[in-house]
Write an enzyme that holds these catalytic residues in place. Sequence first.
Site, short mmCIF file in Angstrom:
data_model
loop_
_atom_site.label_atom_id
_atom_site.label_comp_id
_atom_site.label_asym_id
_atom_site.label_seq_id
_atom_site.Cartn_x
_atom_site.Cartn_y
_atom_site.Cartn_z
N HIS A 109 -1.97 -12.70 10.29
CA HIS A 109 -1.62 -11.30 10.13
C HIS A 109 -1.45 -10.66 11.50
CE1 HIS A 109 -1.38 -7.22 8.87
NE2 HIS A 109 -2.55 -6.89 9.39
N CYS A 147 -3.37 -4.81 3.74
CA CYS A 147 -2.35 -5.72 4.27
C CYS A 147 -2.35 -7.10 3.62
CB CYS A 147 -2.51 -5.86 5.78
SG CYS A 147 -2.18 -4.32 6.65
N GLU A 171 0.85 -1.19 0.00
CA GLU A 171 0.00 0.00 0.00
C GLU A 171 0.89 1.23 0.00
OE1 GLU A 171 -2.14 0.68 3.82
OE2 GLU A 171 -0.31 1.87 3.98
#
Lengths: 348, 143
Positions: free
Chosen positions: A236, A113, A81
């Site tokens: 994550h 993400c 990003e």
Amino acid sequence: MKPVKDVGIIGYGAYVPRYRLPASEVARVWKNGEDVLPVHEKSVPGLDEDTATMAIEAARSALQRAGVDPQLIGAVWVGSESHPYAVKPTSTIVAEALGIVPNTLAGDWEFACKAGTEALQASIGLVGSGMARYALAIGMDTAQGRPGDALEYTAAAGGAAYIVGPAEEALAVFEGSFSYVTDTPDFFRRPYQHYPQHGSRFTGEPAYFKHIQAAAKALMEELGARPEDFTYAVFHQPNIKFPQQVAKMLGFRPEQIKPGLLVGEIGNTYAGSSLIGLSATLDAAKPGDRILLVSFGSGAGSDAFALRVTEAIEERRARAYLTREYVSRRKPIDYGLYVRYRRKLHMH
Amino acid sequence: MGIPAYWRTRAQRYALVGEVCHKCGAKIFPPRDVCPECSRPASDPFTFSGRGEVYSFSTIYQPPEGFEEFVPYTVAIVKLEEGPLVTAQLTDVDPAEVHIGMPVEMVTRKLREEGEEGQIIYGYKFRPLLRNTLTPRPSGQAA
């Protein structure tokens, strides 16, 4: 999901910049030193680093481990990003630096993400269909949080690169994968805006926990696997609490996520976060180990992958720097230097 | 330099792609038309391993235009393990740590930006070798 031909990871490499901002520094400047810190410290890129330079280094290690002719790589996909250009691919810079050009696909992926694991899913498809012998998938970010915002504690820099190839050459074979997405606006950034917006607590239950659990459960059901069948798991890691909590909710033990849980030391590396957790886990894995990897990207979705480590791991691992070597190469900086390094100081 | 000049030199800047003389075997960087050792035409591409050591260095406090934001930074002459001397910035190092003979390795970094709207120029820099027990990246003719 499973491709027509079995595929796996044949090379991997991680990267974390040298500088660290202790969370206590953010609290000192913005909270009178009194706050619950979501991480111990986070990585900060140097003035001459960006997603392209960091992707190049991780990809060089991946190529060194894979030991293949770069000209046989049929795709270079960089998920981030924080691409250095708004228009102009990061992937062509990486492909040029690694000698992969010109006969290859190249493109940049965006999905907060999970941009990196999205590139990994696509690589499985491309190699598994026979369209390319090898594909390079990278998740890398130099994430920014608004000064004083909760994200400033954690928004960090780093990531990992993976070369996907035929299962016969793999150091870890993909047993299967799954993806799960919904339109959930938990975190976003509009064009020309420097810092993202987030939905505070909304980022938890309906976003992170829902998507990770759904993807993980669906993949395990498809494979007929239970949490205890995996040696390791990587989720994550936006902060220390979330991955530990989701692991518990799914029935994983703390030891299973330990080798890949780097967030306390390097922060949330966004598109690199789950992928660098995987590289640290591969650094610790033995032949026969099974690993579950589940990413999360705001917006929102999760990609889940099940891997089985092969005999090739030990020899390949020794060919390049370990994830830990980058994590332990640390130079702490104060908030003043951080402001300079992240270009928050306007000189004109 | 303009866009075409940067574009022409991208392979040498990103990945230390030089040349090897097919007559005397000398490794050449930066690439040029004639071998500096034997004066024969030299044209076979050769990718350097990126390993070397600091031959000499100087820390810059008064930078040329375009490098203001990096001060203080150290520029070194690096002796590549294949022979040639290369001038480059050092990175990920405090100026006080730099010494002659320091083992270094090549990394591709941002050299400068042509303002807020211009292109970003990437190229080789050198940093202290992270670990010297690792087998170096293979150098060779695949460019």
